[in-house]
Write a protein that holds these residues in place. Structure first.
Motif, mmCIF file in Angstrom:
data_model
loop_
_atom_site.group_PDB
_atom_site.id
_atom_site.type_symbol
_atom_site.label_atom_id
_atom_site.label_comp_id
_atom_site.label_asym_id
_atom_site.label_seq_id
_atom_site.Cartn_x
_atom_site.Cartn_y
_atom_site.Cartn_z
ATOM 1 N N LEU A 1 0.873 -1.179 0.000
ATOM 2 C CA LEU A 1 0.000 0.000 0.000
ATOM 3 C C LEU A 1 0.902 1.218 0.000
ATOM 4 O O LEU A 1 1.728 1.390 0.896
ATOM 5 C CB LEU A 1 -0.915 0.036 1.237
ATOM 6 C CG LEU A 1 -1.672 1.347 1.484
ATOM 7 C CD1 LEU A 1 -2.557 1.726 0.303
ATOM 8 C CD2 LEU A 1 -2.534 1.254 2.747
ATOM 9 N N GLY A 2 0.785 2.027 -1.033
ATOM 10 C CA GLY A 2 1.629 3.221 -1.079
ATOM 11 C C GLY A 2 1.537 3.895 -2.428
ATOM 12 O O GLY A 2 0.542 3.743 -3.149
ATOM 13 N N ALA A 3 2.605 4.631 -2.763
ATOM 14 C CA ALA A 3 2.629 5.373 -4.023
ATOM 15 C C ALA A 3 2.437 4.402 -5.180
ATOM 16 O O ALA A 3 2.914 3.267 -5.141
ATOM 17 C CB ALA A 3 3.957 6.096 -4.161
ATOM 18 N N ARG A 4 1.764 4.862 -6.214
ATOM 19 C CA ARG A 4 1.434 3.978 -7.331
ATOM 20 C C ARG A 4 2.698 3.429 -7.987
ATOM 21 O O ARG A 4 3.672 4.148 -8.208
ATOM 22 C CB ARG A 4 0.609 4.739 -8.353
ATOM 23 C CG ARG A 4 0.198 3.826 -9.468
ATOM 24 C CD ARG A 4 -0.797 4.409 -10.372
ATOM 25 N NE ARG A 4 -0.855 3.560 -11.543
ATOM 26 C CZ ARG A 4 -1.826 3.574 -12.400
ATOM 27 N NH1 ARG A 4 -2.819 4.412 -12.226
ATOM 28 N NH2 ARG A 4 -1.808 2.786 -13.436
ATOM 29 N N LEU A 5 2.634 2.140 -8.319
ATOM 30 C CA LEU A 5 3.786 1.475 -8.942
ATOM 31 C C LEU A 5 3.528 1.298 -10.433
ATOM 32 O O LEU A 5 2.380 1.270 -10.875
ATOM 33 C CB LEU A 5 3.974 0.101 -8.308
ATOM 34 C CG LEU A 5 4.175 0.093 -6.787
ATOM 35 C CD1 LEU A 5 4.096 -1.321 -6.257
ATOM 36 C CD2 LEU A 5 5.517 0.725 -6.430
ATOM 37 N N ALA A 6 4.623 1.130 -11.162
ATOM 38 C CA ALA A 6 4.480 0.807 -12.588
ATOM 39 C C ALA A 6 3.884 -0.591 -12.691
ATOM 40 O O ALA A 6 4.129 -1.440 -11.828
ATOM 41 C CB ALA A 6 5.847 0.834 -13.243
ATOM 42 N N ASN A 7 3.101 -0.836 -13.741
ATOM 43 C CA ASN A 7 2.417 -2.125 -13.864
ATOM 44 C C ASN A 7 3.374 -3.310 -13.776
ATOM 45 O O ASN A 7 3.037 -4.360 -13.242
ATOM 46 C CB ASN A 7 1.640 -2.179 -15.175
ATOM 47 C CG ASN A 7 0.402 -1.313 -15.072
ATOM 48 O OD1 ASN A 7 0.040 -0.888 -13.963
ATOM 49 N ND2 ASN A 7 -0.231 -1.035 -16.202
ATOM 50 N N THR A 8 4.587 -3.142 -14.298
ATOM 51 C CA THR A 8 5.539 -4.254 -14.312
ATOM 52 C C THR A 8 5.981 -4.639 -12.903
ATOM 53 O O THR A 8 6.416 -5.762 -12.668
ATOM 54 C CB THR A 8 6.782 -3.853 -15.118
ATOM 55 O OG1 THR A 8 7.181 -2.559 -14.656
ATOM 56 C CG2 THR A 8 6.515 -3.830 -16.601
ATOM 57 N N ALA A 9 5.856 -3.710 -11.960
ATOM 58 C CA ALA A 9 6.339 -3.990 -10.597
ATOM 59 C C ALA A 9 5.474 -5.023 -9.891
ATOM 60 O O ALA A 9 5.941 -5.728 -9.002
ATOM 61 C CB ALA A 9 6.352 -2.699 -9.786
#
Ligand code: DGJ
Length: 716
Positions: free
Chosen positions: A48-56
């Motif tokens: 839960l946190g800052a949005r990640l890149a989809n690949t992450a």
């Protein structure tokens, strides 16, 4: 037979799951909440946190169990505790399936969990509001056991955090000093912010908090979540920091005295926990919540509000028809939209001449109002203003006909003395007949007087010595059923009167939540309308509620404060008056007339703009805040000098939220007749960049205590 089917299903799920279910991703523009399914088939909050890149997302695994149960290996506070029909208190929830539905800006994800031994199902629901960066979370619990099960804990969700330190900001208070902000570092163990008050639930605590990770967040920096619960009743936020410094946040209905007997097939749905994650401090979190509230949570959140003159502080219970129609002239003179008739207009056998009698008898008092409400509505109309009216429909005074006729409609212990608060008792709203009665009060008033343009819905006591004659042996359902019944009545009112503005008033600050605001256009934050106190009270509420929901009236409270100061404070929220207009000096009247005009011209920016809190009254002896419209073409800045001392050297204030490339004219408005703007920068033009980096000196010379300014900042 049923159980072997369940086993087959479980085996089938194992096969499907062994092909490894991809993470379940809930995301908004700037936030990701990720769940994964472990080898044991339980569901884990992995991120839960800052949005990640989809690949992450492919690399994410592990974490903490999403909706921790009780009775098995978990040693901490559970999200759910359920005692089965056979007395067994254990529950294990594993992944069954999930669905995601997107409709424009809103995506809803439902994760279904099941127990492999008992036919119990829990659906975790997450709704992501993409642009607003807000997520709401709730749970629905059901079962198909042969007999009812007992729920002792039923959180809306469970959120896990892992940081070096946790800083909790709460908003506590009591009558006349609501929403006072306190921040503390969480230590190991449990901290609860909660209410057990039933009605007027938020009397001592606003159901909202900030949780900052690692360091205390400021307005513009730091990582945090802001959370609040959509429930007009007992709430509980539990913060448990364990031995490894992991934090679990458990928001929901307060399970205090509220074991719930759930029948087979019945759905138990928790209220929504609303939260936003920000990596840029509390200001951004507030703006996210305000946008979400206006777009999705508050009745007509993007609609206009009525300015008004209320008679409560001008007359209290002491009025008659002539006095009221004279007050209409005051409203007309001020230029507000409406006159609001407060408490004291009803009761005949037990006239409502003070707070000791009459509550429950909703017929016009024949002595005070011989021609009834209808006459007042048409008089107001004739004078060119709208008419609104006060109700407190959930309550009863023992000195009333209602009390005499329907003793079984009242919440009270059958075998103990009554416990009065403000000389009144709470009606048993869980009883459908009482729901009809309460709906009928509103409906018959509006049917007889279709011209009524506004209602102030009051609620002046919490529940104590509570017992429901209707619920009989099911007393532990009372707190929950009361709130559900309140919503049932409001649903009926809204089905028939979808847009009538209604103020949520609970003696000030007693009901301040998004569960109710779905039905209400604004709330009454406090009976304390002293301008200095209101700077703090409105500051507190401004973290969670948009300005168009925070009713702020100018009254005669506030010793030593000018009308100008009190007006400037009220203008930063939803303006109203509760004052004797005929006692104003000519200059005060002239000033107020201009102020109403100014407010009407600025209110779009105040109600629908982005709020930037620039200087906190908790940090300096002044308070500065500004609203900026969407296009960044217009802003309104409020500057309040509080109890200033010689040592208070106020530095320049860098503004926020403007376009650095635009040019803006800085212009003081709302001046008192005969005074001039004394800021040397008045009427000058600056670039947004200058205003936001170098800033302005808002207190040239020594700032005088309890003085204020309102500045318009307009693109050239
Ligand atoms: C409490 C409210 O907060 C006041 O504004 C006023 O309406 C009184 N109740 C009337 O009894």
């Amino acid at each position: 037979m049923k159980y072997s089917l369940l086993l087959l299903f479980t085996l089938f799920s194992l096969v499907v799951l062994s092909q490894s279910t991809p993470p379940i991703v809930i995301q908004t523009k700037n936030t990701s909440l990720v769940f994964t399914i472990g080898k044991n088939h339980r569901v884990y909050q992995s991120y839960l946190g800052a949005r990640l890149a989809n690949t992450a997302y492919d690399h994410i695994s592990g974490g903490q169990e999403a909706y921790m149960t009780a009775g098995m290996e978990n040693l901490f506070e559970p999200a759910i505790r359920l005692v089965h029909a056979d007395g067994n208190p254990s529950l294990e929830l594993t992944y069954a399936t999930h669905t995601t539905n997107q409709k424009d800006n809103v995506t809803t994800t439902r994760i279904v969990l099941k127990d492999s031994v008992y036919p119990v199902e829990v659906t975790l629901q997450y709704t992501a509001y993409f642009n607003e960066d807000v997520i709401t979370a709730s749970a629905t619990i059901q079962h198909h056991e042969k007999k009812p099960v007992r729920l002792t804990h039923y959180a809306s969700t469970l959120l896990h955090f892992s940081a070096d330190n946790y800083w909790l900001t709460q908003f506590h208070g009591e009558w006349a000093r609501e929403a006072q902000m306190v921040e503390e570092k969480l230590t190991n163990g449990i901290k609860n912010i909660e209410s057990k008050l039933g009605t007027r639930a938020d009397y001592y605590q606003t159901p909202a908090f900030f949780l900052s990770l690692n360091n205390p967040a400021t307005e513009t920096s730091g990582e945090l979540i802001a959370g609040t619960l959509a429930w007009t009743g007992n709430f509980q936020f539990t913060f448990e920091v364990d031995q490894r410094n992991q934090l679990r946040v458990r928001p929901g209905i307060n399970p205090y005295a509220s074991d719930y007997t759930l029948k087979p097939g019945e759905l138990f749905t928790t209220p929504d926990f609303i939260f936003t994650y920000s990596s840029q401090g509390k200001g951004e979190a507030s703006r996210n919540l305000h946008r979400w509230a206006r777009n999705y949570a508050v009745l007509d959140g993007n609609g206009p509000r009525l300015t008004l003159l209320n008679n409560w502080e001008a007359t209290y219970f002491n009025f008659n028809e002539d006095k009221l129609t004279d007050l209409f002239d005051g409203a007309k003179q001020l230029g507000v939209d409406m006159f609001l008739l407060d408490d004291g207009w009803f009761g005949n056998a037990f006239p409502r001449d003070n707070d000791k009698a009459g509550l429950g008898d909703w017929q016009e008092n024949k002595t005070k109002l011989p021609h009834g409400i209808g006459h007042l509505v048409s008089e107001a109309d004739r004078k060119g203003i709208k008419f609104g009216i006060w109700l407190e429909p959930e309550m009863v005074n023992p000195k009333s006909e209602l009390y005499q006729k329907h003793p079984d409609w009242i919440l009270r212990l059958p075998n103990r003395a009554e416990n009065l608060s403000r000389n009144q008792l709470v009606l048993d709203l869980t009883n459908p007949v009482v729901q009809n009665f309460v709906f009928g009060i509103v409906d018959s008033l509006l049917t007889k007087n279709p011209g009524i343009a506004y209602i102030k819905w009051d609620c002046n006591r919490p529940m104590s010595n509570t017992y429901s004659p209707y619920l009989k042996e099911n007393q532990s359902h009372l707190f929950i059923e009361y709130t559900r019944s309140f919503y049932k009545v409001l649903d009926r009112i809204r089905a028939k009167y979808p847009h009538l503005p209604i103020m949520l008033c609970s003696g000030g600050g007693g009901r301040t939540d998004f569960g109710a605001l779905k039905y209400f256009t604004e709330f009454w934050p406090s009976d304390n309308t002293d301008g200095l106190e209101r700077v703090f009270i409105q500051w507190g509420y401004s973290y969670f509620f948009p300005a168009n929901t925070i009713a702020a009236h100018i009254t005669s409270m506030g010793k030593g404060q000018s009308l100008k100061f009190r007006t400037d404070v009220a203008m930063s929220a939803k303006l109203g008056y509760d004052i004797r207009v005929n006692e104003m000096t000519l200059q005060e009247l002239q000033f107020s007339q201009e102020a109403v005009k100014n407010y009407k011209q600025l209110s779009d920016v105040i109600w629908f703009g982005d709020l930037f809190r620039l200087i906190s009254p908790y940090e300096e002896n002044r308070s500065v805040l500004m609203y900026v419209n969407d296009k960044k073409s217009k802003a309104v800045l409020f500057n309040y000098n509080l109890t200033t001392r010689r040592k208070d050297l106020f530095t320049r204030v860098p503004l926020q939220g403007l376009d650095p490339k635009k040019n803006y004219r800085f212009h003081e408005t709302n001046l008192f007749p005969g005074t001039k703007a004394n800021n040397p920068d008045n009427d000058k033009v600056f670039t947004g960049e200058y205003l936001m980096t170098i800033g302005l000196n808002l207190a040239p010379g020594r700032a005088l205590a309890l003085t204020s300014n309102i500045f318009e900042i307009t693109e050239e």
